[in-house]
Each structure stands twice: as structure tokens, then as C-alpha cells.
Design an enzyme around this catalytic site. Structure first.
Site, PDB file in Angstrom:
ATOM      1  N   SER A   1       1.092  -1.071  -0.165  1.00 36.97           N
ATOM      2  CA  SER A   1       0.150  -0.181   0.046  1.00 36.97           C
ATOM      3  C   SER A   1       0.763   1.512  -0.005  1.00 36.97           C
ATOM      4  O   SER A   1       1.786   1.606  -0.483  1.00 36.97           O
ATOM      5  CB  SER A   1      -0.832  -0.113   1.012  1.00 36.97           C
ATOM      6  OG  SER A   1      -1.662   0.874   0.604  1.00 36.97           O
TER       7      SER A   1
ATOM      8  N   ASP B   1      -9.346  -3.863  -5.693  1.00 41.92           N
ATOM      9  CA  ASP B   1      -8.798  -3.255  -4.517  1.00 41.92           C
ATOM     10  C   ASP B   1      -9.875  -1.602  -5.006  1.00 41.92           C
ATOM     11  O   ASP B   1      -9.424  -1.184  -5.720  1.00 41.92           O
ATOM     12  CB  ASP B   1      -7.199  -2.605  -5.095  1.00 41.92           C
ATOM     13  CG  ASP B   1      -6.622  -2.084  -3.666  1.00 41.92           C
ATOM     14  OD1 ASP B   1      -7.089  -1.475  -3.579  1.00 41.92           O
ATOM     15  OD2 ASP B   1      -5.229  -2.754  -3.288  1.00 41.92           O
TER      16      ASP B   1
ATOM     17  N   HIS C   1      -7.991  -4.902  -1.337  1.00 43.48           N
ATOM     18  CA  HIS C   1      -6.785  -4.463  -1.191  1.00 43.48           C
ATOM     19  C   HIS C   1      -5.631  -5.088   0.544  1.00 43.48           C
ATOM     20  O   HIS C   1      -4.428  -5.656   0.625  1.00 43.48           O
ATOM     21  CB  HIS C   1      -7.145  -3.690  -0.278  1.00 43.48           C
ATOM     22  CG  HIS C   1      -5.751  -2.455  -0.058  1.00 43.48           C
ATOM     23  ND1 HIS C   1      -4.801  -1.911  -1.263  1.00 43.48           N
ATOM     24  CD2 HIS C   1      -4.951  -2.003   1.424  1.00 43.48           C
ATOM     25  CE1 HIS C   1      -4.090  -1.116  -0.941  1.00 43.48           C
ATOM     26  NE2 HIS C   1      -4.200  -1.249   0.957  1.00 43.48           N
TER      27      HIS C   1
END
Length: 262
Positions: A94, A211, A239
Site C-alpha cells: 500500500s 482493490d 486490498h
């Protein structure tokens, strides 16, 4: 519970196992355990796994002001050098993928291989900025609602249904890092596209097809910008689905960091 100085920070990090170094870099709202608790065991049997807590997470302390990519890069490099003698493989998730990529670009002597999962290269566009500003405002207004929204955005529908009603309710008991607001602020203004051509380390980019937090297009930007990188897209994954089912990401990572020459 080791600490290392990285002025203006004192970085708290975790170390597990013994062997070649593997550094895991978390994203917004993560920390050494929250992001990687189900992942570290896949590597600690034969690797020295280093998990730094970035500013806002764990017991890492700094000046308390605005976070920058450079500040967090300094924290990652300090923890890596304190825990491992020599080069390391670097794994970022991320926002942590942006920090890991920036680390590889600016410290090529440190990074042997690079793995970027659900990463971001540029969050300055309208949709990304709108999303992170909504996170900021929602967290400031009602953190419980923010956690519920984060769960909805973070996991695919199939994974959420798999939790069941009780599991979803229990997920709201999860403790978030105290400095998440500062991390959200940084996440809303990342742009490392100019650094990507400087990355020399062999790189694996793993994009997550469902995501909503870091849309898979961002992984494609990372892949396009890093010469010679490999892109793998996991079509049905949200995600944070890999937090629950880490085997596929762990397998891809292990194959990549062990399967080619240094």
C-alpha cells in the site's frame, strides 16, 4: 523490542528469524503486527525478517509534524541497517510500497530485490485525493464509522461474507495505530513517479484486481515506471484480502526473491 535512531525519529521495529534480510514496510493504519502478523511466519524460518513501525505506528517517535516520504525512507533504511549486515530484500504494501520504492530508488546499495503489493505511485489525482480526504474527515468525525468504511473498502465482498456477522463485528474491535491521521495526510499527497526510473533492483509488482484503496491501475503505473519489472495481477483480490489468505502473496514473494541471481 529494538529501537534505532533515524533523526528526527527513533524507530521501533521487530526482528524475527535468521538468514538473509527481508524488510516488510506497512501502509496507512498498519504496523509491524497488524499488517504482517499472518505473513512473517512464511519467511522467519530462513530469513531475518525486519518490520519497522513507521511514524504514527508502534512506539516510533518523531517531531510530531507533517510526514514526508523522505522521513519514512530514513526510518526504513535505519531499521534495515541496524538489523541486517548487507543488502536486503524489500517488501512494501500500500503506502508502504511507495516508501519501499523510494527507498530502492535512493539507496540502491541497500536493496537487492523489491516486491510491491497493492502499491501507489501517485495519489494526487482527483479520485485518490477525494478518497483520502474523505478518510481524513471521517476519521476525525467518527473513528468507528471510519473503521467500518475501511473494512468495506479494504476487503472483497467474498472475504467479508466469509467473516460472517460475528467476525465482522469482532473486526471493529481491532486497534488502529494512534498516528493514523498523519499517515492518511501523507497518503493523500504521494507522487514518486519521478523516482521509479532510478530503481535498479529487480522488482515484482503485485496488483490486486478488486482493490478500492489502491486501484490496480496504480500497480500498472509502478510496473511501467520501473524498467524490467514484472507485474502479476490477482484478479479477485481486495486490498487487504491477503491479510486473511497470505499464502499466494507469500509464495509469489518467495519464488521471486529466491529464484533469480542477485
Amino acid at each position: 523490542m529494538p529501537f534505532v535512531s533515524a533523526p528526527p525519529s527513533t524507530v521501533h521495529y521487530e526482528v524475527d528469524g535468521d538468514g538473509p534480510g527481508l524488510v516488510l514496510v506497512h501502509g496507512v493504519g498498519g504496523d509491524a503486527d497488524r499488517a504482517f502478523g499472518n505473513f512473517v511466519g512464511h519467511f522467519s524460518g530462513d530469513r531475518t525478517v525486519v518490520r519497522p513501525n513507521l511514524s504514527g505506528s508502534g512506539q516510533t517517535a518523531d517531531h510530531g509534524g507533517e510526514l514526508t516520504v523522505d522521513l519514512l525512507v530514513g526510518q526504513v533504511t535505519a531499521a534495515a541497517r541496524a538489523a541486517v549486515d548487507g543488502r536486503v530484500d524489500l517488501f512494501g504494501f500500500s503506502m508502504g510500497a511507495a516508501i519501499a520504492a523510494a527507498t530502492a530508488a535512493t539507496h540502491p546499495e541497500l536493496v537487492r530485490r523489491l516486491v510491491l503489493v497493492g502499491g501507489v505511485a501517485d495519489t494526487t489525482g482527483p479520485r485518490a485525493r477525494f478518497n483520502f480526504e474523505f478518510w481524513r474527515d471521517l476519521a476525525a468525525t467518527d473513528f468507528g464509522l471510519f473503521k467500518r468504511f475501511g473494512t468495506l473498502q479494504g476487503f472483497s465482498a467474498a472475504t467479508l461474507d466469509g467473516f460472517g456477522h460475528e467476525g465482522l463485528a469482532k473486526s471493529l474491535e481491532d486497534e488502529w495505530p494512534p498516528g493514523v491521521a498523519r499517515q492518511i495526510d501523507l497518503a493523500s499527497r504521494i507522487d514518486i513517479r519521478d523516482l521509479l526510473p532510478r530503481i535498479q533492483a529487480p522488482t515484482l509488482v503485485i496488483g490486486l484486481g478488486c482493490d478500492q484503496m489502491a486501484p490496480v491501475e496504480q500497480s500498472r503505473v509502478l510496473h511501467t515506471g520501473i524498467a524490467g519489472s514484472r507485474l502479476v495481477e490477482l484478479d479477485g483480490d481486495g486490498h487487504m484480502d491477503w491479510f486473511v489468505r497470505p499464502d499466494e502473496v507469500a509464495g509469489l514473494t518467495r519464488k521471486f526473491i529466491t529464484g533469480a541471481s542477485a
